[in-house]
Each structure stands twice: as C-alpha cells, then as structure tokens.
Design a protein around this motif. Structure first.
Motif, short mmCIF file in Angstrom:
data_model
loop_
_atom_site.label_atom_id
_atom_site.label_comp_id
_atom_site.label_asym_id
_atom_site.label_seq_id
_atom_site.Cartn_x
_atom_site.Cartn_y
_atom_site.Cartn_z
N ARG A 1 0.91 -1.89 0.11
CA ARG A 1 0.14 0.05 0.27
C ARG A 1 0.87 1.77 -0.09
O ARG A 1 1.86 1.50 0.78
CB ARG A 1 -0.81 -0.57 1.20
N ARG A 2 1.13 1.51 -0.89
CA ARG A 2 1.76 2.97 -0.79
C ARG A 2 1.67 4.14 -1.24
O ARG A 2 0.35 4.24 -1.53
CB ARG A 2 2.69 2.86 -2.70
N TYR A 3 1.93 4.94 -0.65
CA TYR A 3 1.71 6.07 -0.02
C TYR A 3 3.05 7.72 -0.39
O TYR A 3 3.62 8.27 -0.10
CB TYR A 3 1.65 6.65 1.24
N PRO A 4 3.02 7.27 -2.25
CA PRO A 4 4.42 8.39 -2.75
C PRO A 4 4.24 9.93 -2.78
O PRO A 4 5.27 10.55 -1.98
CB PRO A 4 3.89 8.05 -3.71
N GLU A 5 3.18 9.87 -2.10
CA GLU A 5 2.97 12.33 -1.75
C GLU A 5 2.38 12.43 -0.44
O GLU A 5 2.12 13.36 0.23
CB GLU A 5 1.44 12.76 -2.93
N GLY A 6 2.56 11.17 0.05
CA GLY A 6 2.03 11.02 1.83
C GLY A 6 1.21 10.46 2.22
O GLY A 6 1.01 10.92 1.52
N VAL A 7 0.74 10.50 4.04
CA VAL A 7 -0.58 9.87 3.77
C VAL A 7 -1.52 11.06 4.26
O VAL A 7 -2.95 10.77 4.51
CB VAL A 7 -0.41 9.30 5.40
#
Length: 309
Positions: free
Chosen positions: A58-64
């Motif tokens: 579960r990826r958060y490339p721009e942040g949570v």
C-alpha cells in the motif's frame, strides 16, 4: 533537495534511493529517510513474517495526507534481483500477477523507497513453482465500531483467546496499527477454505453469546458500539497487514505485537498505540513477541471447520 537520488549498496545489491527528505507523515515530520531507517532496523523481526508470502504494497508516494494505492504486480519496475511469485489471480480479469517476495533487507529497502508504507500478506506461503500452499495461519481482525475502541477489542480478544485455547489453539495478539486488534494462531489444514469456515463459526458463536458487544456480520449498520470479529481475513484471496508494518495513519504507527498482560490491562485506547520509535524500543526490550507463533502450530480442529457444526 527532495529530488536528489543516491546509489547505495545493501547486502551486495545496488539500488537507487530518491526523495529521502520528502515528508510522508506531515504531522510527525517523518520523512522517507525515516521510513527507510525504521524498516532497516526492524528487519530482523519483520522479515520472518514476510518470508515466502506474496506481498501487497500500500503505497503513499505523496504522503499519508494524499490518496494511497495498492500494488500487487511489480513486474514492470522491480530490479531483476527482486524475487517474485507469479500467481494466477482468482479475481476475474487480473490474470497472472508477479507479487514481490520481501525475503531480505535489500528488497525491504526497495519497497520502502517506493513509499510502500504498508505491507500486507496472505495467510499462506508459496511453494515450488509459485504454487499456493494451504493456509498456515488463522487470523481474526477485531474492528471496533465507534464509540467502541481498542479497549472493547481487548475484552473480545480475551474471550476469543480462551475459546481458541479450549480448542487446542494458541493465540498471539497484535495491534492493527489503526483502531483495532488482531489475533493469530498457527495451524495446519488440508483445505484452503477451512480456516475461514472455522473462524466464521467461532465468531458467530461468540456473537450469539454476547450480542451487546460482539457482531459477526459484515453490515456496518450493526457495528456502532460493538466489536466486529472479521473472520473473512482467512479468505485465501485476502491479506492482512504484516506484524511490524507501518500504517498510513496521521502518525507513523505500527502493527505491533503485544502481550496478553497488556491486552488484559488496557483501559485507554492510547495504551496500545505504538509509533515506529516505540515499537523499536519494545523489540529491544521484549524481542519478537510473535517469534514463537510457528512453534504452536496444530491441526485446525475438524469439529468447527464448518458453520453450524
């Protein structure tokens, strides 16, 4: 600068890290560098719970604070040294998926660099030629419906632990890293469907015994003020967040193993909320509280393998 890229070598594998100063948890000023540091330090206790299990990121490339996305198939961008399991999906239209196998520190670092904050795994491992083995874990996800909290989850967990013990199963508990609690038992079974059947039957029994606190049906309208025992996590197509995985919450909380004394003593939700630093400190003090889970593997009882039996 945030866009800087650096080449590093991790246990003989070369990879490029990027955007290390990018803040992924704004409320905690927790950067990608901090994520990489956490996963590098927690790796000795985390990797045994990932090894051989296809991982869903579960990826958060721009942040949570931004929308995440799930990633299963990494065939297009994984380094050639990342091991994958090619598995035919049971979901229509997905075809064959190249799941990453996070078996070592370099692969874990590669995942962290992708901002794969959450690592989710099934209750089964892969065998030769990527064949699915039958499940080796029985899992219960205790989800509180507001205004219930993890405090009520702990009350249900103790009852569930005792019911499992009466059937010869040893339960281990961990926080979800979010709002709830999760229980694991190590099992052997010949049927992939048996754990889900067993878990549903037991959840229904406990809900019938205490309908004011426990619900076993998925309808959200039934959940306020109660604890939903989610038995469906045992479906072979589903995954559960791995022990020691970060969660994409406001702060860098972790799905953290806990002792039964802690479960029994919980009176406030904050007592069982652990950040990355707190979890590392706990591991330094207690070691891996899930380390003995495989040693308690027993055959899943037949008597409760089907609802109503």
């Amino acid at each position: 600068m945030a866009g800087d890229r650096i080449a590093v070598e991790v246990d003989g594998r070369r990879l490029t890290l990027s955007n290390l100063d990018k803040v992924l948890y704004p409320a905690a000023s927790f950067t990608k560098r901090d994520v990489l540091d956490y996963y590098a330090r927690i790796a000795p206790v985390l990797l045994p719970h990932l090894r051989g299990r296809p991982v869903t990121f579960r990826r958060y490339p721009e942040g949570v604070d931004h929308e995440p996305f799930y990633e299963k198939d990494v065939a297009r961008h994984a380094p050639d040294w990342v091991k994958t399991a090619r598995i035919v999906s049971r979901r229509r239209g997905e075809g064959t998926i190249a799941y990453p196998l996070v078996n070592d520190v370099p692969t874990l670092a590669w995942a962290a660099n992708l901002a794969a904050l959450e690592l989710h795994v099934p209750q089964w491992t892969v065998g030769p030629e990527d064949a699915r083995r039958t499940p080796d874990l029985l899992v219960f996800d205790l989800d509180p419906g507001e205004p219930a909290t993890i405090v009520e989850c702990c009350q249900v967990a103790l009852r569930l632990r005792d019911a499992l013990a009466a059937a010869g199963l040893t339960a281990f508990a961990k926080t979800s890293g979010s709002k709830g609690l999760q229980l694991y038992s190590a099992i052997r079974t010949r049927r992939a469907e048996a754990p889900s059947e067993y878990a549903e039957s037991l959840a229904q029994r406990l809900a019938a015994e205490d309908p004011g606190l426990i619900v076993a049906r998925m309808a959200k309208a039934l959940r306020p003020g109660k604890v939903f025992i989610d038995w469906s996590q045992n479906n072979p197509s589903k995954t559960t967040v791995a022990p020691y995985s970060l969660r994409g919450r406001e702060r860098p909380t972790v799905s953290t193993p806990v002792t039964w004394d802690e479960v029994g003593a919980c009176r406030r939700a904050g007592e069982l909320t652990f950040t990355s630093d707190e979890t590392l400190a706990r591991v330094a003090r207690f070691g891996d509280l899930f380390a003995e889970l495989p040693e308690h593997r027993v055959t899943l009882p037949r008597g409760a393998s089907r609802p109503g039996k």
